[in-house]
Design an enzyme around this catalytic site. Structure first.
Site, PDB file in Angstrom:
ATOM      1  N   HIS A  90      34.931  48.547  51.274  1.00  0.00           N
ATOM      2  CA  HIS A  90      34.568  48.327  49.872  1.00  0.00           C
ATOM      3  C   HIS A  90      33.051  48.183  49.715  1.00  0.00           C
ATOM      4  CE1 HIS A  90      35.119  47.074  45.746  1.00  0.00           C
ATOM      5  NE2 HIS A  90      34.640  45.862  45.961  1.00  0.00           N
TER       6      HIS A  90
ATOM      7  N   HIS B 236      28.500  48.664  41.774  1.00  0.00           N
ATOM      8  CA  HIS B 236      29.499  48.447  42.813  1.00  0.00           C
ATOM      9  C   HIS B 236      30.569  47.501  42.285  1.00  0.00           C
ATOM     10  CE1 HIS B 236      30.954  45.893  46.335  1.00  0.00           C
ATOM     11  NE2 HIS B 236      31.501  47.084  46.532  1.00  0.00           N
ATOM     12  N   SER B 237      31.829  47.866  42.455  1.00  0.00           N
ATOM     13  CA  SER B 237      32.954  46.993  42.140  1.00  0.00           C
ATOM     14  C   SER B 237      32.877  46.511  40.690  1.00  0.00           C
ATOM     15  CB  SER B 237      32.984  45.829  43.138  1.00  0.00           C
ATOM     16  OG  SER B 237      34.213  45.151  43.093  1.00  0.00           O
ATOM     17  N   MET B 238      32.779  45.191  40.464  1.00  0.00           N
ATOM     18  CA  MET B 238      32.701  44.663  39.108  1.00  0.00           C
ATOM     19  C   MET B 238      31.534  45.262  38.336  1.00  0.00           C
ATOM     20  SD  MET B 238      32.397  40.660  37.926  1.00  0.00           S
ATOM     21  CE  MET B 238      30.678  40.527  38.480  1.00  0.00           C
TER      22      MET B 238
ATOM     23  N   SER C 224      30.339  48.301  38.781  1.00  0.00           N
ATOM     24  CA  SER C 224      30.745  49.661  38.419  1.00  0.00           C
ATOM     25  C   SER C 224      31.629  49.648  37.182  1.00  0.00           C
ATOM     26  CB  SER C 224      31.507  50.319  39.572  1.00  0.00           C
ATOM     27  OG  SER C 224      30.684  50.539  40.679  1.00  0.00           O
TER      28      SER C 224
END
Length: 335
Positions: free
Chosen positions: A310, A137-139, A141
């Site tokens: 998000h 997820h996010s960073m 990913s």
């Protein structure tokens, strides 16, 4: 009742961390991940500067998917999704250095996003995995994509939530922020032993909610606070954010668009991308262009645009699980 539960979770987290500082049980350093079928098992992976903490859901005899959280979050971000998935494939969710229950970098050091991609190499080598699978997820990913493109033959599959590339390719915008971030980082170095400001339970929940642009639902904050906060030493009825304050001032590396394009062209493994339609991230023209480029270059790229923030995986895990399970089947990723 919810408040009492959250307080209990935070106090439990504090107890676990205190025990580890006194003497970490040797079983937690075992290269075999011990895990029951019902609840996740806390684990610790030794590193040069201390340990990387995590939690494992699922069968200890099967290689887990490595789950990587977002910036300033922790492994608790998977607490709602992992229970829907672990019976198909076990999941090992780690806290990145400086996050959750993992050790901070030594004084004088700083955090760089590409170092989190390098940490994946260490974990893979530590457990002697031939190949690796990602849920990010996010960073997390972004770190997984970087690994998957540098070492394409070592990745089985990659699941990304809301992010694929970093949002730092506008070089002028990034450089404009560097002077302020460098000075703030230097100031944070002198405060590593100071207790941060503390808040009531209601306040710290609202702060986490607001600091994520309302992405983390109020009811979801408890999962992150379990590993991301501690009771104040001066007032046990208040809590503070326990992650390393240097994380707030990370120097995100400027990346030229040609560099980013060269990276995404190398993504060849089966990939599932779930984009929250209500998220401001990865919604700009260049991110969309790179997403379309991956579609052209990787025939095993499945992209789904889903209503949600998000943190859709944390707030509405069923939406994400209902995409991951068919993805497993489509590419024969489960036995």
């Amino acid at each position: 009742m919810a408040k009492n539960l959250l307080k209990s979770l935070i106090l439990t987290s504090k107890s676990v961390k205190n025990k580890s500082s006194i003497g970490i049980p040797s079983v937690l350093f075992s290269r075999r991940l011990h895990m029951g079928d019902a609840t996740p098992k806390e684990i610790k992976i030794p590193v040069k500067w201390g340990h990387v903490s995590g939690k494992l859901w699922g069968n200890e005899n099967e290689q887990p998917i490595l789950a990587l959280h977002g910036w300033q979050d922790n492994a608790g971000t998977w607490d709602t999704l992992a229970p829907l998935l672990y019976k198909k494939r076990p999941i090992l969710a780690i806290d990145f250095p400086g996050h959750g229950l993992s050790s901070w970098y030594p004084p004088g050091m700083v955090y760089y996003p590409w170092e989190f991609a390098r940490l994946i190499i260490y974990i893979k080598q530590y457990y002697k995995w031939e190949k690796i699978s990602f849920l990010g997820h996010s960073m997390g990913s972004i770190a997984a994509l970087r690994f998957a493109t540098l070492f394409p033959d070592e990745v089985t599959f990659y699941i990304a939530i809301d992010s694929l590339i970093a949002d730092d390719y506008d070089l002028n915008a990034v450089i404009d922020k560097y002077p302020t971030n460098v000075l703030k980082m230097q100031k944070a170095q002198s405060r590593l032993n100071d207790e941060p400001p503390s808040y009531t339970l209601d306040e710290i929940i609202k702060i986490w909610h607001k600091s994520t642009r309302q992405s983390v639902a109020m009811d979801s904050a408890k999962y992150l606070l379990k590993r991301g906060s501690k009771p104040s030493m001066s007032d046990p009825n208040k809590f503070y954010f326990s992650r390393d304050s240097r994380l707030k001032h990370m120097l995100f590396n400027p990346e030229d668009k040609r560099f980013v394009e060269a990276i995404v062209k190398r993504l060849t493994c089966p990939t599932l991308y779930v984009k929250g339609l209500d998220s401001p991230f990865a919604s700009d023209d260049f991110s969309v262009e790179m997403r379309e480029l991956i579609k052209k270059t990787n025939p095993k790229f499945d992209c789904h645009l889903v209503p949600g923030t998000h943190h859709i995986h944390l707030n509405e895990p069923e939406k994400v699980a209902n995409l991951i399970l068919p993805f497993y089947e489509k590419y024969n990723l489960i036995k």
